[in-house]
Design a protein around this motif. Structure first.
Motif, PDB file in Angstrom:
ATOM      1  N   THR A 234       0.690  -1.418   0.292  1.00 17.96           N
ATOM      2  CA  THR A 234      -0.217  -0.308   0.169  1.00 17.96           C
ATOM      3  C   THR A 234       0.598   0.789   0.002  1.00 17.96           C
ATOM      4  OG1 THR A 234      -0.258  -0.724   2.249  1.00 17.96           O
ATOM      5  CG2 THR A 234      -2.289  -1.093   0.988  1.00 17.96           C
ATOM      6  N   GLU A 235       1.785   1.436   0.711  1.00 12.76           N
ATOM      7  CA  GLU A 235       2.860   2.635   0.435  1.00 12.76           C
ATOM      8  C   GLU A 235       3.456   2.304  -0.456  1.00 12.76           C
ATOM      9  OE1 GLU A 235       6.147   1.953   3.631  1.00 12.76           O
ATOM     10  OE2 GLU A 235       4.823   1.986   5.376  1.00 12.76           O
ATOM     11  N   SER A 236       3.640   1.614  -0.951  1.00 13.57           N
ATOM     12  CA  SER A 236       4.444   1.401  -3.041  1.00 13.57           C
ATOM     13  C   SER A 236       3.148   2.603  -3.625  1.00 13.57           C
ATOM     14  CB  SER A 236       5.084   0.599  -3.607  1.00 13.57           C
ATOM     15  OG  SER A 236       3.878  -0.510  -3.532  1.00 13.57           O
ATOM     16  N   GLU A 237       1.707   1.607  -3.292  1.00 17.16           N
ATOM     17  CA  GLU A 237       0.716   2.325  -4.101  1.00 17.16           C
ATOM     18  C   GLU A 237       0.314   3.953  -4.556  1.00 17.16           C
ATOM     19  OE1 GLU A 237      -2.681   0.287  -3.401  1.00 17.16           O
ATOM     20  OE2 GLU A 237      -1.453  -1.732  -4.676  1.00 17.16           O
ATOM     21  N   ASN A 238       0.488   4.706  -2.343  1.00 17.36           N
ATOM     22  CA  ASN A 238       0.393   5.918  -2.276  1.00 17.36           C
ATOM     23  C   ASN A 238       1.410   6.297  -3.373  1.00 17.36           C
ATOM     24  OD1 ASN A 238      -1.597   5.122  -1.078  1.00 17.36           O
ATOM     25  ND2 ASN A 238      -0.231   4.482   1.206  1.00 17.36           N
ATOM     26  N   GLU A 239       2.834   6.054  -3.227  1.00 16.16           N
ATOM     27  CA  GLU A 239       3.581   6.840  -3.641  1.00 16.16           C
ATOM     28  C   GLU A 239       4.231   7.179  -5.596  1.00 16.16           C
ATOM     29  OE1 GLU A 239       7.600   4.637  -3.065  1.00 16.16           O
ATOM     30  OE2 GLU A 239       7.554   5.383  -0.775  1.00 16.16           O
ATOM     31  N   ILE A 240       3.080   5.608  -5.968  1.00 14.97           N
ATOM     32  CA  ILE A 240       2.612   5.979  -7.658  1.00 14.97           C
ATOM     33  C   ILE A 240       1.248   7.198  -7.819  1.00 14.97           C
ATOM     34  CG2 ILE A 240       0.945   4.818  -9.189  1.00 14.97           C
ATOM     35  CD1 ILE A 240       3.017   2.241  -8.502  1.00 14.97           C
ATOM     36  N   ASP A 241       0.768   7.108  -6.244  1.00 12.90           N
ATOM     37  CA  ASP A 241      -0.409   8.368  -6.297  1.00 12.90           C
ATOM     38  C   ASP A 241       0.199   9.477  -6.764  1.00 12.90           C
ATOM     39  OD1 ASP A 241      -2.251   5.806  -4.365  1.00 12.90           O
ATOM     40  OD2 ASP A 241      -2.435   6.166  -6.596  1.00 12.90           O
ATOM     41  N   LYS A 266       0.358  15.356  -0.518  1.00 19.68           N
ATOM     42  CA  LYS A 266       1.342  15.097  -0.088  1.00 19.68           C
ATOM     43  C   LYS A 266       2.516  15.698   1.218  1.00 19.68           C
ATOM     44  CE  LYS A 266       2.959  19.149  -3.696  1.00 19.68           C
ATOM     45  NZ  LYS A 266       3.247  20.508  -3.456  1.00 19.68           N
ATOM     46  N   LYS A 267       1.045  15.849   2.448  1.00 25.39           N
ATOM     47  CA  LYS A 267       1.267  15.749   3.171  1.00 25.39           C
ATOM     48  C   LYS A 267       1.868  14.014   4.125  1.00 25.39           C
ATOM     49  CE  LYS A 267      -1.229  19.900   5.794  1.00 25.39           C
ATOM     50  NZ  LYS A 267      -2.338  20.113   6.078  1.00 25.39           N
ATOM     51  N   GLN A 268       0.640  13.280   2.984  1.00 22.90           N
ATOM     52  CA  GLN A 268       0.721  11.911   4.010  1.00 22.90           C
ATOM     53  C   GLN A 268       1.774  11.682   2.893  1.00 22.90           C
ATOM     54  OE1 GLN A 268      -2.707  10.141   1.399  1.00 22.90           O
ATOM     55  NE2 GLN A 268      -3.669  11.337   3.143  1.00 22.90           N
ATOM     56  N   ALA A 269       2.644  12.040   1.936  1.00 23.07           N
ATOM     57  CA  ALA A 269       3.911  11.168   1.186  1.00 23.07           C
ATOM     58  C   ALA A 269       5.247  11.691   2.490  1.00 23.07           C
ATOM     59  CB  ALA A 269       4.118  12.184   0.074  1.00 23.07           C
ATOM     60  N   VAL A 270       4.645  12.711   3.172  1.00 22.35           N
ATOM     61  CA  VAL A 270       6.034  13.640   4.232  1.00 22.35           C
ATOM     62  C   VAL A 270       5.891  12.497   5.189  1.00 22.35           C
ATOM     63  CG1 VAL A 270       6.040  15.137   5.559  1.00 22.35           C
ATOM     64  CG2 VAL A 270       6.130  15.782   3.117  1.00 22.35           C
ATOM     65  N   GLN A 273       7.103   9.246   4.194  1.00 20.23           N
ATOM     66  CA  GLN A 273       8.853   8.809   4.438  1.00 20.23           C
ATOM     67  C   GLN A 273       9.400   9.862   5.888  1.00 20.23           C
ATOM     68  OE1 GLN A 273       9.934   9.327   1.454  1.00 20.23           O
ATOM     69  NE2 GLN A 273      12.120   9.447   1.973  1.00 20.23           N
ATOM     70  N   LYS A 274       8.841   9.910   6.517  1.00 19.29           N
ATOM     71  CA  LYS A 274       9.622   9.891   7.899  1.00 19.29           C
ATOM     72  C   LYS A 274       9.240   8.431   8.452  1.00 19.29           C
ATOM     73  CE  LYS A 274       8.028  14.826   9.246  1.00 19.29           C
ATOM     74  NZ  LYS A 274       7.678  16.127  10.024  1.00 19.29           N
ATOM     75  N   LYS A 275       8.253   7.911   8.628  1.00 15.41           N
ATOM     76  CA  LYS A 275       8.410   6.158   8.730  1.00 15.41           C
ATOM     77  C   LYS A 275       9.039   5.437   8.462  1.00 15.41           C
ATOM     78  CE  LYS A 275       3.945   2.856   9.476  1.00 15.41           C
ATOM     79  NZ  LYS A 275       3.263   2.811   8.924  1.00 15.41           N
ATOM     80  N   LYS A 276       9.689   5.893   7.033  1.00 15.93           N
ATOM     81  CA  LYS A 276      10.314   5.297   6.878  1.00 15.93           C
ATOM     82  C   LYS A 276      11.887   5.364   7.291  1.00 15.93           C
ATOM     83  CE  LYS A 276       8.870   4.564   1.967  1.00 15.93           C
ATOM     84  NZ  LYS A 276       9.302   4.666   0.369  1.00 15.93           N
TER      85      LYS A 276
END
Length: 712
Positions: A234-241, A266-270, A273-276
């Motif tokens: 799901t994280e990879s799908e969010n990156e594609i989105d 953009k907030k979700q992506a940030v 990224q912090k979670k990673k």
């Protein structure tokens, strides 16, 4: 003029609540009046509990809000609400029931109700046919237990709740039992009840429940790592989105709605990224904490044979049983013939069945037990009547099984499978070569001589273990590298490039630790001489013995010299091991020492024929990708295809339609110029290209023939 009495406190409960919280003593009489009113309404309500009473709702919430101000008066208030819920839980109106529950939660947050009493009541309320209430209670129970164990774990309370939960999992009500299982699993995942008692309650009760939902939930608990893989997907799908949203924002019309949506993405992506970047939190798998894994595996297998559940539930049983067998190295010989009947290419989710067969393999299982599985895979999958993908999957599954139980493979079967190394399809060829590479490291004697490859130092040092034999090390592997440092050493490896960049490293040691640098030269000279001995064995005088020479003296002298050299080398290796063992006992190794040891071990696994070392670590669980992985030319995305096209256009002639003119600068014909003209200039010519009807063609032909006749 006399003012009217504006005191409306008895009727205005929110105003009275605010005043009581500010000054409880001044409004004590008003509260006593309201509390007496509550008792009278409660008696009336008990006569008909199924009817909604709005006045009782309001006064219950009022008393719950200000109960901490008059603890002596409200001492019996929680008990009255609890008795009401216990006696009439399933009969109460949903709105009234929710009101009483919220009032008790409010009292619990103010520490006016014991935690054990309120939680036991809420667990009993899970039997109510009210989905919203059950969800609300589940959230509160998890939050309350989490808050109680925030600073320090209350073992007595946790033990009492776990014992009560044990009985709730056996409840006849399927909804209550399912919710209890969900609460226990959620508390385990939150590291609140991550003790063996919780795991074993789920293992002994949940996994053998007669209720299918409880059974499936408990089995999924022991398959928890699959959920992590889904989160990664799901994280990879969010990156594609995110990429798609950025591209759409560039192209589409700018609106407030799209701008707001892009900001949220953009907030979700940030956040992702912090979670990673955060340090990974590893949760100890519950399957390791089972007290009786052998009994659990046998019970699940017996339950699997007698069940009539759908195929997905059977697959869960097979997965859990195979993990128990592989991790705890159990003996369940009936499992292997049972799983063999599912090994067919047309079987639904056959790759998962192959995964279970590999997970259930370990070194303590006799090879005769697993060998039928390998033969079944070879007969059903690795045949030329199947597609290349099926053959590659069969070879991959065979490799994963043999990686965990090398003795299961027979010599004849291995040599037959090794012949696919020259197969026309690359996927089959690579899968067969991976199997050969595995047995080069494990049991090279089973391979044909031409498939064994060039032996490495690591292979020469490795001892072939018999069935049930354990490899016990009495020193640190590779510690011999620390003996070769009297003056200088040159160990070049990829691991050391960051620290010394391949330079000479001077390492000082105490007296008596290791030999000199000349030992390395001697080793190299001996190795080279032994390689020469394999080709032409020299005699004692240094002369080579020809192939047709039958002289006994040359043969005997060659054998003696080889024997002497071998004895010297064995003695030297033995001395080095003894010195390394003594070094490990008398010295604390530093990080630099371990770097050099790792570099030496890495060097042993690398030869001119193998550019990279093999992966020796075996994971606890078999990844499905290891079986489904097929070597194929992957499809390129649009960007990579364009890069390939652009690279192919460089350093070549102009592409496209070629001009037929000898001289590029001379004039073009009208037909060539017509291709670049505007359509308006050619409209009159386009009209003549309209398809004619059959009658028009006849008239045109007649006109043409008459014209030719007149010309004659």
């Amino acid at each position: 003029m006399v003012r009217p009495n504006n005191n409306q406190l008895p009727e205005n409960l929110p105003q009275l609540q605010n005043l009581i919280k500010r000054d409880p003593e001044s409004y004590s009489d008003e509260f006593h009046i309201q509390y007496q009113h509550f008792l009278s309404l409660l008696e009336v309500f008990a006569l008909n509990p199924s009817e909604e009473n709005k006045s009782l709702d309001d006064i219950v919430m009022f008393v719950a809000q200000v109960a901490q101000c008059y603890p002596a008066v409200c001492e019996e208030f929680p008990k009255r609400l609890s008795d009401l819920l216990k006696n009439y839980a399933t009969v109460l109106d949903p709105a009234m029931r929710n009101c009483f529950v919220k009032a008790l939660i409010l009292l619990r947050n103010k520490n006016l109700v014991p935690a054990l009493d309120i939680l036991e009541l809420f667990f009993q309320l899970l039997r109510c046919p009210d989905k919203n209430l059950r969800t609300f209670l589940q959230t509160h129970i998890v939050t309350d237990i989490k808050n109680m164990n925030a600073k320090h774990k209350d073992m007595k309370l946790n033990s009492s709740l776990q014992a009560f939960m044990y009985s709730m999992l056996k409840d006849a009500n399927p909804k209550a039992a399912k919710m209890s299982a969900d609460i226990m699993i959620e508390l385990y995942k939150k590291n609140i009840w991550n003790d063996p008692k919780t795991v074993n309650v789920i293992a002994t009760v949940g996994c053998f429940s007669k209720i299918t939902k409880v059974l499936v939930t408990s089995l999924k608990f022991f398959l928890g790592h699959d959920e992590e893989d889904e989160e990664e997907d799901t994280e990879s799908e969010n990156e594609i989105d995110l990429k798609g949203a950025l591209m759409a924002n560039r192209v589409n019309k700018k609106t407030k709605k799209r701008t707001k949506q892009l900001a949220q993405i953009k907030k979700q992506a940030v956040k992702a990224q912090k979670k990673k970047k955060n340090a990974p939190a590893f949760n100890f798998s519950g399957i390791h904490l089972v007290h009786n894994p052998q009994g659990m595996a046998e019970g699940l297998f017996k339950q699997l044979q007698a069940t009539n559940e759908r195929f997905e539930v059977k697959l869960m049983h097979l997965d859990v049983i195979s993990r128990l067998i592989g991790i705890h190295e159990l003996f369940l010989f009936g499992f292997y013939p049972y799983i063999t009947r599912f090994l067919q290419p047309h079987q639904r989710q056959v790759t998962r069945v192959l995964q279970f067969a590999a997970q259930a393999s370990h070194e303590l299982v006799p090879g005769d037990i697993i060998e039928p599985i390998l033969k079944t895979i070879a007969n059903n999958f690795i045949t030329e009547r199947n597609s290349s993908d099926v053959m590659a999957i069969g070879l991959n599954a065979t490799r994963e099984i043999c990686m965990r139980c090398p003795l299961a493979m027979g010599e004849d079967l291995l040599q037959d499978l090794a012949m696919y190394k020259t197969y026309k399809e690359k996927s089959v060829m690579m899968a067969a070569r991976s199997l050969i590479t595995l047995y080069r490291e494990q049991l090279p004697a089973l391979l044909h001589k031409k498939d064994r490859g060039r032996q490495t130092e690591a292979q020469a040092e490795r001892k072939v273990r018999a069935y049930g034999e354990r490899e016990i090390h009495d020193t640190v592997l590779g510690a011999e590298a620390l003996l070769k440092d009297s003056k200088t050493i040159d160990i070049e490896s990829e691991d050391d490039t960051d620290s010394n960049d391949g330079e000479w490293v001077n390492v000082a040691h105490s007296d008596g630790e290791g030999g000199g640098a000349d030992d390395d030269d001697d080793d190299d000279e001996e190795d080279e001489s032994e390689d020469d001995d394999d080709e032409d064995e020299p005699n004692s005088d240094g002369e080579e013995v020809e192939e047709g020479d039958n002289s006994d003296e040359g043969v005997e002298s060659g054998e003696e010299s080889a024997k002497v050299k071998k004895e010297k080398k064995d003695m030297k290796i033995l001395n080095q091991k003894e010195a390394a063992q003594e070094l490990a006992l008398t010295r604390i190794f530093t990080d630099e020492d371990f770097k050099r040891i790792n570099a030496a071990n890495l060097k042993k696994t690398v030869t001119s024929a193998r550019k990279r070392p093999l992966e020796q670590d075996r994971a606890e669980f078999v990844k499905l990708n290891s079986i489904e992985m097929i070597y194929k030319k992957r499809k390129h995305d649009k960007e990579s295809r364009l890069e390939t096209v652009q690279a192919g256009r460089q350093d070549r002639e102009r592409f496209g339609w070629k001009d037929g003119r000898v001289n590029e600068h001379c004039s073009k014909t009208n037909r060539e110029k017509r291709k670049t003209k505007n359509f308006g200039m050619l409209r009159h010519k386009a009209r003549s290209k309209v398809k004619k009807s059959f009658k028009d063609k006849q008239q045109a032909l007649r006109k043409h023939l008459l014209h030719q006749k007149k010309m004659k």
